[in-house]
Design a protein around this motif. Sequence first.
Motif, PDB file in Angstrom:
ATOM      1  N   VAL A 119      -6.036   0.714  -7.410  1.00  0.00           N
ATOM      2  CA  VAL A 119      -5.338  -0.571  -7.440  1.00  0.00           C
ATOM      3  C   VAL A 119      -4.422  -0.585  -8.654  1.00  0.00           C
ATOM      4  O   VAL A 119      -4.882  -0.427  -9.791  1.00  0.00           O
ATOM      5  CB  VAL A 119      -6.331  -1.756  -7.485  1.00  0.00           C
ATOM      6  CG1 VAL A 119      -5.580  -3.079  -7.533  1.00  0.00           C
ATOM      7  CG2 VAL A 119      -7.244  -1.723  -6.264  1.00  0.00           C
ATOM      8  N   ARG A 161     -12.593   2.143   1.574  1.00  0.00           N
ATOM      9  CA  ARG A 161     -13.689   2.921   0.986  1.00  0.00           C
ATOM     10  C   ARG A 161     -14.746   3.246   2.031  1.00  0.00           C
ATOM     11  O   ARG A 161     -15.334   4.334   2.000  1.00  0.00           O
ATOM     12  CB  ARG A 161     -14.305   2.147  -0.186  1.00  0.00           C
ATOM     13  CG  ARG A 161     -13.435   2.162  -1.444  1.00  0.00           C
ATOM     14  CD  ARG A 161     -14.037   1.316  -2.539  1.00  0.00           C
ATOM     15  NE  ARG A 161     -13.317   1.479  -3.801  1.00  0.00           N
ATOM     16  CZ  ARG A 161     -13.540   0.750  -4.885  1.00  0.00           C
ATOM     17  NH1 ARG A 161     -14.462  -0.198  -4.868  1.00  0.00           N
ATOM     18  NH2 ARG A 161     -12.842   0.966  -5.983  1.00  0.00           N
ATOM     19  N   VAL A 191      -9.565   4.674  -3.375  1.00  0.00           N
ATOM     20  CA  VAL A 191      -8.595   3.590  -3.491  1.00  0.00           C
ATOM     21  C   VAL A 191      -8.278   3.330  -4.954  1.00  0.00           C
ATOM     22  O   VAL A 191      -9.165   3.170  -5.787  1.00  0.00           O
ATOM     23  CB  VAL A 191      -9.135   2.297  -2.837  1.00  0.00           C
ATOM     24  CG1 VAL A 191      -8.092   1.184  -2.928  1.00  0.00           C
ATOM     25  CG2 VAL A 191      -9.507   2.549  -1.383  1.00  0.00           C
ATOM     26  N   LEU A 200      -3.224   0.527  -3.654  1.00  0.00           N
ATOM     27  CA  LEU A 200      -2.999  -0.853  -3.247  1.00  0.00           C
ATOM     28  C   LEU A 200      -2.348  -1.612  -4.401  1.00  0.00           C
ATOM     29  O   LEU A 200      -2.788  -1.505  -5.542  1.00  0.00           O
ATOM     30  CB  LEU A 200      -4.323  -1.531  -2.861  1.00  0.00           C
ATOM     31  CG  LEU A 200      -5.107  -0.914  -1.703  1.00  0.00           C
ATOM     32  CD1 LEU A 200      -6.375  -1.723  -1.446  1.00  0.00           C
ATOM     33  CD2 LEU A 200      -4.259  -0.831  -0.447  1.00  0.00           C
ATOM     34  N   SER A 225       0.846  -1.192   0.000  1.00  0.00           N
ATOM     35  CA  SER A 225       0.000   0.000   0.000  1.00  0.00           C
ATOM     36  C   SER A 225       0.882   1.242   0.000  1.00  0.00           C
ATOM     37  O   SER A 225       1.991   1.233   0.521  1.00  0.00           O
ATOM     38  CB  SER A 225      -0.934   0.020   1.219  1.00  0.00           C
ATOM     39  OG  SER A 225      -0.254   0.433   2.384  1.00  0.00           O
ATOM     40  N   ARG A 240      -9.560  -2.957   0.308  1.00  0.00           N
ATOM     41  CA  ARG A 240     -10.136  -1.873  -0.492  1.00  0.00           C
ATOM     42  C   ARG A 240     -11.532  -1.526   0.016  1.00  0.00           C
ATOM     43  O   ARG A 240     -11.893  -0.348   0.134  1.00  0.00           O
ATOM     44  CB  ARG A 240     -10.199  -2.284  -1.965  1.00  0.00           C
ATOM     45  CG  ARG A 240     -10.903  -1.269  -2.866  1.00  0.00           C
ATOM     46  CD  ARG A 240     -10.806  -1.655  -4.328  1.00  0.00           C
ATOM     47  NE  ARG A 240     -11.293  -2.995  -4.561  1.00  0.00           N
ATOM     48  CZ  ARG A 240     -11.211  -3.637  -5.728  1.00  0.00           C
ATOM     49  NH1 ARG A 240     -10.599  -3.050  -6.756  1.00  0.00           N
ATOM     50  NH2 ARG A 240     -11.695  -4.847  -5.873  1.00  0.00           N
TER      51      ARG A 240
END
Length: 259
Positions: free
Chosen positions: A158, A150, A156, A133, A116, A146
Amino acid sequence: MEQTDDPDFIPSQPPALRLGLFGCGAFGGLIAPHLARHFVLAIHDPAREGSVPLQEVASADIVVLAVPLAALPATAAAIAPHLRPGALVVDVCSVKLAPLQMLEELLPPHVALVGSHPLFGPRSFGPEARVVLCPARGGRGVAPLRRWLRQQGRRVLVRTAEVHDRDMALAQGVTHMVGRIVAALSQEAVPGHGMTTPSFEHLLTAAGMVAGDAPGVFETIQRDNPFVAAIQQRFFAATEALRGEISAVSPAAPAVPQC
């Protein structure tokens, strides 16, 4: 407590989960109060009074590694024998390729691993803070983490570790270099005279945001992101070109060195 066979399930009663935090410096100290509201929190930091024993912290359901990249190998090796099967290990380093490769090698296969990068620091934390992430080990642990982030109002993103480091090379590399320069120059500014501009105030704000980072963050970004070297070359080439432009119009400007 709700029952499920889903290994990525985080129950609806987060306080039942134990979270172990390694490192309570600038960033660990920032997130600890927030984590304590949602998890049973235990902190291991030898420099901190009341540090919980390493074995106890490492046996938590979720383990967060908020230590400098230089300390990560020793920390990972120390906690590896105590990690419980199914635990989720999360690092918060500012670069992602190096720490994830390291943790993949040092941590047992029975734990999930997620890289992260919280895109904020002690001076830039706010309600709309974003977190990147980076999946590892097949992506185990990404979905529940995640979802939880949130729920806390975080945006977030990815990304793979490689994409993260490549895309962050410019954003972090340049920001921290310029921040150092602005901070050094502004030390000579006379406070309170009222003569400034919005653009300069924005520069001071940006410099102040990175000034609050832990001491090792600058070195980690400039040294351990494999994509930053190219940004550094372009940055210093641009500064030399600018010095040439200024030398052409200002006799007082230092001349461009001749190679």
